[in-house]
Design a protein around this motif. Structure first.
Motif, PDB file in Angstrom:
ATOM      1  N   HIS A   1       0.816  -1.223   0.000  1.00 55.98           N
ATOM      2  CA  HIS A   1       0.000   0.000   0.000  1.00 55.98           C
ATOM      3  C   HIS A   1       0.846   1.268   0.000  1.00 55.98           C
ATOM      4  O   HIS A   1       0.455   2.285  -0.537  1.00 55.98           O
ATOM      5  CB  HIS A   1      -1.042  -0.022   1.134  1.00 55.98           C
ATOM      6  CG  HIS A   1      -0.540   0.468   2.453  1.00 55.98           C
ATOM      7  ND1 HIS A   1       0.061  -0.349   3.364  1.00 55.98           N
ATOM      8  CD2 HIS A   1      -0.540   1.703   2.995  1.00 55.98           C
ATOM      9  CE1 HIS A   1       0.396   0.362   4.429  1.00 55.98           C
ATOM     10  NE2 HIS A   1       0.052   1.616   4.230  1.00 55.98           N
ATOM     11  N   ARG A   2       2.040   1.215   0.578  1.00 55.94           N
ATOM     12  CA  ARG A   2       2.893   2.420   0.567  1.00 55.94           C
ATOM     13  C   ARG A   2       3.507   2.638  -0.818  1.00 55.94           C
ATOM     14  O   ARG A   2       3.653   3.770  -1.270  1.00 55.94           O
ATOM     15  CB  ARG A   2       3.992   2.327   1.620  1.00 55.94           C
ATOM     16  CG  ARG A   2       3.427   2.337   3.023  1.00 55.94           C
ATOM     17  CD  ARG A   2       4.456   2.648   4.093  1.00 55.94           C
ATOM     18  NE  ARG A   2       3.787   2.713   5.372  1.00 55.94           N
ATOM     19  CZ  ARG A   2       3.831   1.752   6.286  1.00 55.94           C
ATOM     20  NH1 ARG A   2       4.552   0.661   6.068  1.00 55.94           N
ATOM     21  NH2 ARG A   2       3.172   1.871   7.412  1.00 55.94           N
TER      22      ARG A   2
ATOM     23  N   ALA B   1       0.686   4.010  -2.865  1.00 58.64           N
ATOM     24  CA  ALA B   1       0.406   5.407  -2.513  1.00 58.64           C
ATOM     25  C   ALA B   1       1.433   6.326  -3.176  1.00 58.64           C
ATOM     26  O   ALA B   1       1.104   7.409  -3.653  1.00 58.64           O
ATOM     27  CB  ALA B   1       0.427   5.588  -0.991  1.00 58.64           C
ATOM     28  N   THR B   2       2.688   5.880  -3.205  1.00 58.30           N
ATOM     29  CA  THR B   2       3.741   6.688  -3.821  1.00 58.30           C
ATOM     30  C   THR B   2       3.518   6.798  -5.325  1.00 58.30           C
ATOM     31  O   THR B   2       3.652   7.883  -5.909  1.00 58.30           O
ATOM     32  CB  THR B   2       5.127   6.081  -3.506  1.00 58.30           C
ATOM     33  OG1 THR B   2       5.257   5.956  -2.087  1.00 58.30           O
ATOM     34  CG2 THR B   2       6.245   6.945  -4.050  1.00 58.30           C
TER      35      THR B   2
ATOM     36  N   ARG C   1       0.744   9.239  -5.901  1.00 66.72           N
ATOM     37  CA  ARG C   1       1.183  10.615  -5.646  1.00 66.72           C
ATOM     38  C   ARG C   1       2.012  11.136  -6.822  1.00 66.72           C
ATOM     39  O   ARG C   1       1.820  12.268  -7.279  1.00 66.72           O
ATOM     40  CB  ARG C   1       1.998  10.634  -4.338  1.00 66.72           C
ATOM     41  CG  ARG C   1       2.393  12.000  -3.855  1.00 66.72           C
ATOM     42  CD  ARG C   1       3.806  12.383  -4.244  1.00 66.72           C
ATOM     43  NE  ARG C   1       4.803  11.510  -3.634  1.00 66.72           N
ATOM     44  CZ  ARG C   1       6.080  11.547  -3.954  1.00 66.72           C
ATOM     45  NH1 ARG C   1       6.509  12.370  -4.885  1.00 66.72           N
ATOM     46  NH2 ARG C   1       6.935  10.726  -3.372  1.00 66.72           N
TER      47      ARG C   1
ATOM     48  N   ARG D   1      -0.219  11.868  -9.706  1.00 69.57           N
ATOM     49  CA  ARG D   1      -0.977  13.106  -9.471  1.00 69.57           C
ATOM     50  C   ARG D   1      -0.122  14.324  -9.772  1.00 69.57           C
ATOM     51  O   ARG D   1      -0.593  15.301 -10.354  1.00 69.57           O
ATOM     52  CB  ARG D   1      -1.430  13.188  -8.013  1.00 69.57           C
ATOM     53  CG  ARG D   1      -2.592  12.295  -7.717  1.00 69.57           C
ATOM     54  CD  ARG D   1      -3.394  12.838  -6.528  1.00 69.57           C
ATOM     55  NE  ARG D   1      -4.589  12.041  -6.381  1.00 69.57           N
ATOM     56  CZ  ARG D   1      -4.887  11.348  -5.290  1.00 69.57           C
ATOM     57  NH1 ARG D   1      -4.082  11.394  -4.238  1.00 69.57           N
ATOM     58  NH2 ARG D   1      -5.977  10.640  -5.230  1.00 69.57           N
ATOM     59  N   GLN D   2       1.142  14.270  -9.361  1.00 69.81           N
ATOM     60  CA  GLN D   2       2.038  15.401  -9.632  1.00 69.81           C
ATOM     61  C   GLN D   2       2.168  15.622 -11.132  1.00 69.81           C
ATOM     62  O   GLN D   2       2.133  16.741 -11.612  1.00 69.81           O
ATOM     63  CB  GLN D   2       3.421  15.145  -9.023  1.00 69.81           C
ATOM     64  CG  GLN D   2       3.459  15.299  -7.518  1.00 69.81           C
ATOM     65  CD  GLN D   2       4.826  14.974  -6.953  1.00 69.81           C
ATOM     66  OE1 GLN D   2       5.228  13.820  -6.930  1.00 69.81           O
ATOM     67  NE2 GLN D   2       5.553  15.981  -6.515  1.00 69.81           N
TER      68      GLN D   2
ATOM     69  N   ARG E   1      -1.111  17.012 -12.732  1.00 69.18           N
ATOM     70  CA  ARG E   1      -1.348  18.433 -12.476  1.00 69.18           C
ATOM     71  C   ARG E   1      -0.421  19.328 -13.306  1.00 69.18           C
ATOM     72  O   ARG E   1      -0.689  20.502 -13.480  1.00 69.18           O
ATOM     73  CB  ARG E   1      -1.159  18.741 -10.983  1.00 69.18           C
ATOM     74  CG  ARG E   1      -2.363  18.348 -10.151  1.00 69.18           C
ATOM     75  CD  ARG E   1      -2.124  18.664  -8.685  1.00 69.18           C
ATOM     76  NE  ARG E   1      -1.797  20.066  -8.467  1.00 69.18           N
ATOM     77  CZ  ARG E   1      -2.698  21.032  -8.306  1.00 69.18           C
ATOM     78  NH1 ARG E   1      -3.965  20.739  -8.338  1.00 69.18           N
ATOM     79  NH2 ARG E   1      -2.325  22.275  -8.105  1.00 69.18           N
TER      80      ARG E   1
ATOM     81  N   ARG F   1      14.686  16.522  -7.312  1.00 68.20           N
ATOM     82  CA  ARG F   1      13.921  17.588  -6.662  1.00 68.20           C
ATOM     83  C   ARG F   1      13.459  17.104  -5.288  1.00 68.20           C
ATOM     84  O   ARG F   1      13.488  17.833  -4.306  1.00 68.20           O
ATOM     85  CB  ARG F   1      12.719  17.934  -7.544  1.00 68.20           C
ATOM     86  CG  ARG F   1      12.161  19.307  -7.277  1.00 68.20           C
ATOM     87  CD  ARG F   1      10.832  19.502  -7.953  1.00 68.20           C
ATOM     88  NE  ARG F   1      10.892  19.411  -9.394  1.00 68.20           N
ATOM     89  CZ  ARG F   1       9.811  19.211 -10.156  1.00 68.20           C
ATOM     90  NH1 ARG F   1       8.634  19.082  -9.611  1.00 68.20           N
ATOM     91  NH2 ARG F   1       9.918  19.129 -11.451  1.00 68.20           N
ATOM     92  N   GLU F   2      13.068  15.858  -5.249  1.00 70.04           N
ATOM     93  CA  GLU F   2      12.608  15.303  -3.975  1.00 70.04           C
ATOM     94  C   GLU F   2      13.740  15.222  -2.943  1.00 70.04           C
ATOM     95  O   GLU F   2      13.546  15.462  -1.760  1.00 70.04           O
ATOM     96  CB  GLU F   2      12.015  13.920  -4.221  1.00 70.04           C
ATOM     97  CG  GLU F   2      11.455  13.281  -3.006  1.00 70.04           C
ATOM     98  CD  GLU F   2      10.036  12.794  -3.225  1.00 70.04           C
ATOM     99  OE1 GLU F   2       9.219  13.006  -2.335  1.00 70.04           O
ATOM    100  OE2 GLU F   2       9.742  12.205  -4.263  1.00 70.04           O
TER     101      GLU F   2
ATOM    102  N   THR G   1      11.442  16.799   1.145  1.00 69.67           N
ATOM    103  CA  THR G   1      10.374  15.799   1.254  1.00 69.67           C
ATOM    104  C   THR G   1      10.967  14.404   1.443  1.00 69.67           C
ATOM    105  O   THR G   1      10.434  13.596   2.188  1.00 69.67           O
ATOM    106  CB  THR G   1       9.463  15.816   0.016  1.00 69.67           C
ATOM    107  OG1 THR G   1      10.263  15.870  -1.156  1.00 69.67           O
ATOM    108  CG2 THR G   1       8.537  17.013   0.051  1.00 69.67           C
TER     109      THR G   1
END
Ligand SMILES: Nc1ncnc2c1ncn2[C@@H]1O[C@H](COP(=O)(O)OP(=O)(O)O)[C@@H](O)[C@H]1O
Ligand SMILES: [Mg+2]
Lengths: 254, 244
Positions: free
Chosen positions: B4-5, B8-9, B12, B15-16, B19, B75-76, B81
């Motif tokens: 699940h992690r 989730a990553t 995410r 989604r980035q 957008r 960037r991360e 983050t």
């Protein structure tokens, strides 16, 4: 510059000392060519607010990084909530907000919180709780990059609060905020502490010292004093923390 | 590593990307536009497009995915983050795996669009099945993603990360059989090319256009994916919970 020689200015620690939140012994840290800490020893009690204060470059961020377990250390021990710093068992119990807002600027507020909530296995109701706590209900669908600096750092704080961690480590959370917002945040910190959370909050603004329960004053990687706000003022016979800090440094240099 | 992690990553990261409309369009449309330009330039010499069109199909996903992956993960690393994530229960495998799956999905979409465009709009002839081209392109995009993840560990700024791109890709373009069949190169260069992953990607895609057997293509593609796997493992080894 042995920090231990200052012990005469240090107040006795609160009784929680025998089960401290953080215990640091002979910590040695180099960052690049800089020897940030050569022999740092300190204790942070549980269940209240400890302020890490000192001028820029004094080692506040490095100390907080060592506590949350992301700083490579050259020697000594850092124990947090009874475990070695960085231990996997601590990863559900510590919330950390870095000095720069460590959230994704290209996501919305709610998308950021949902991601970290998934990582921490935390429910959506908890997401609502932290958004309300930092007063960002009106911005949840706004992209983080379009938020003001203060709002962005509150998103970062909200992420750190997810899952009600036992220890909250916040690196300069109130820097650059207006006085009203700063007062609101300190009320929030106080509320968290009264519910049993241990907070470690750094700041380079000496005024904020008076809002803490316990103080660690750093300068050039040395612990200048480990005291309380009242203790700091009485020991130095000053009436504001800024002058008190200067007085301590002058005494040390003598 | 937890399912699940990792997932989730992946969500995410997607989604980035979603957008960021401009990057998404660049990722999905630019390869087709460049293939179209290439076909147009050689519209009087159909043989050139027939022999070099397919290798170009594997080059774009490789380069684009390399750049996108190395810059985003860098960037991360730089914005704090990653530092925060390393204090959470997120495993290093979750992080790297989450990125690899997200970009792998984008790369697949890109490959489908580019291959469809090359075959049905530009008229690229393939003796083997068309989806064979897609599979090889996806495999190569995964190679770009994993090398990008690895390269981000060695760059301190986005500027440096971008400069790794020509360093990694140009020698492979020259030696990998894009310009000239590898068998016709001087022996030393041929030997060197045997150690470069893109050489096998070019072999595989040429295998599809020539209509080679599946065992031949799978063998070559397997080597490409082997390189990708090694790069991913190395990338998660370079990811440290504790830094200076
Ligand atoms: N990545 C780094 N490389 C080299 N030196 C560093 C690095 N980060 C911090 N330092 C040095 O370590 C010292 C302490 O820095 P820091 O902990 O960030 O202080 P503060 O948070 O109190 O401003 C400073 O002298 C700073 O220049
Ligand atoms: Mg700092």
């Amino acid at each position: 510059m042995n920090p231990r020689k200052n012990s005469e200015y240090m107040s006795p620690l609160p009784p929680t000392q025998n089960n401290p939140a953080v215990l640091i012994d002979s910590l040695r840290v180099n960052r690049g060519a800089t020897k940030v800490f050569t022999d740092l020893n300190l204790v942070i009690p549980r269940g209240n607010i400890t302020g890490v204060l000192g001028p820029s470059g004094s080692g506040k961020t490095t100390l907080l990084r060592a506590i949350v377990g992301v700083q490579r250390i050259q020697g000594g021990t850092v124990s947090v909530l009874g475990q070695p710093a960085g231990n996997a068992a601590l990863r559900h119990r510590i919330g950390y907000a870095t000095q720069e807002a460590s959230v994704y600027p290209d996501l919305t507020v709610i998308q950021n919180l949902h991601y970290f909530a998934h990582i921490l296995n935390v429910s959506r109701t908890d997401v609502d709780r932290v958004i309300e706590a930092v007063d960002l209900q009106g911005q949840i669908h706004q992209g983080v990059s379009s938020l003001s600096g203060g709002q962005r750092s509150r998103v970062s704080l909200a992420v750190a609060m997810l899952g009600n961690p036992d220890l909250l480590v916040l690196d300069e959370p109130t820097v650059g905020l207006d006085p009203v917002l700063r007062a609101d945040l300190w009320n929030l910190f106080r509320e968290l502490a009264s519910n049993g959370t241990t907070l470690i909050i750094s700041s380079h603004v000496m005024d904020e010292a008076m809002r803490c329960d316990h103080l660690l004053l750093l300068r050039n990687g040395c612990l200048v004093a480990q005291t309380t706000p009242a203790g700091l003022l009485t020991e130095t016979e000053q009436d504001n923390p800024e002058d008190a800090f200067l007085a301590l440094i002058r005494r040390e240099e003598r | 590593m937890t399912y699940h992690r990792t997932f989730a990553t992946t969500t995410r990261v997607l989604r980035q990307l979603i957008r960021d409309h401009r990057s998404l369009v660049l990722l999905l449309v630019m390869p087709s536009a460049l293939v179209g330009l290439f076909a147009w330039i050689f519209s009087d010499q159909k043989m050139v497009f027939q022999s070099f069109g397919a290798p170009i199909l594997v080059l774009f996903p490789f380069i684009l995915m390399f750049v996108v992956t190395s810059v985003t993960t860098l960037r991360e690393r730089r914005t704090g983050t990653l530092e925060r994530l390393m204090t959470t229960p997120l495993g290093k495998g979750d992080f790297i795996g989450g990125y690899a799956i997200a970009f792998g999905l984008i790369a697949s979409l890109q490959a489908i669009i580019t291959v469809a465009f090359a075959v049905w709009v530009c008229g690229l002839d393939v003796a083997g099945p068309v989806w064979g081209l897609g599979i090889v392109a996806i495999g190569n995009a995964l190679l770009g993603t994993s090398l990008g993840l690895l390269a981000s560990a060695f760059a301190h700024t986005e500027f440096q990360a971008v400069q790794f791109m020509p360093m990694i890709s140009f020698p492979q373009v020259l030696l990998g059989g894009f310009l000239m069949p590898r068998e016709k190169m001087p022996d030393t260069l041929h030997t060197i090319s045997n150690w470069l992953p893109l050489s096998y990607a070019v072999d595989a895609i040429n295998g599809v256009t020539r209509g080679e057997s599946w065992t031949y293509i799978a063998g070559k593609l397997g080597i490409v994916l082997g390189f990708a796997l090694v790069a991913i493992v190395l990338a998660s080894l370079t990811l440290k919970r504790q830094t200076n």
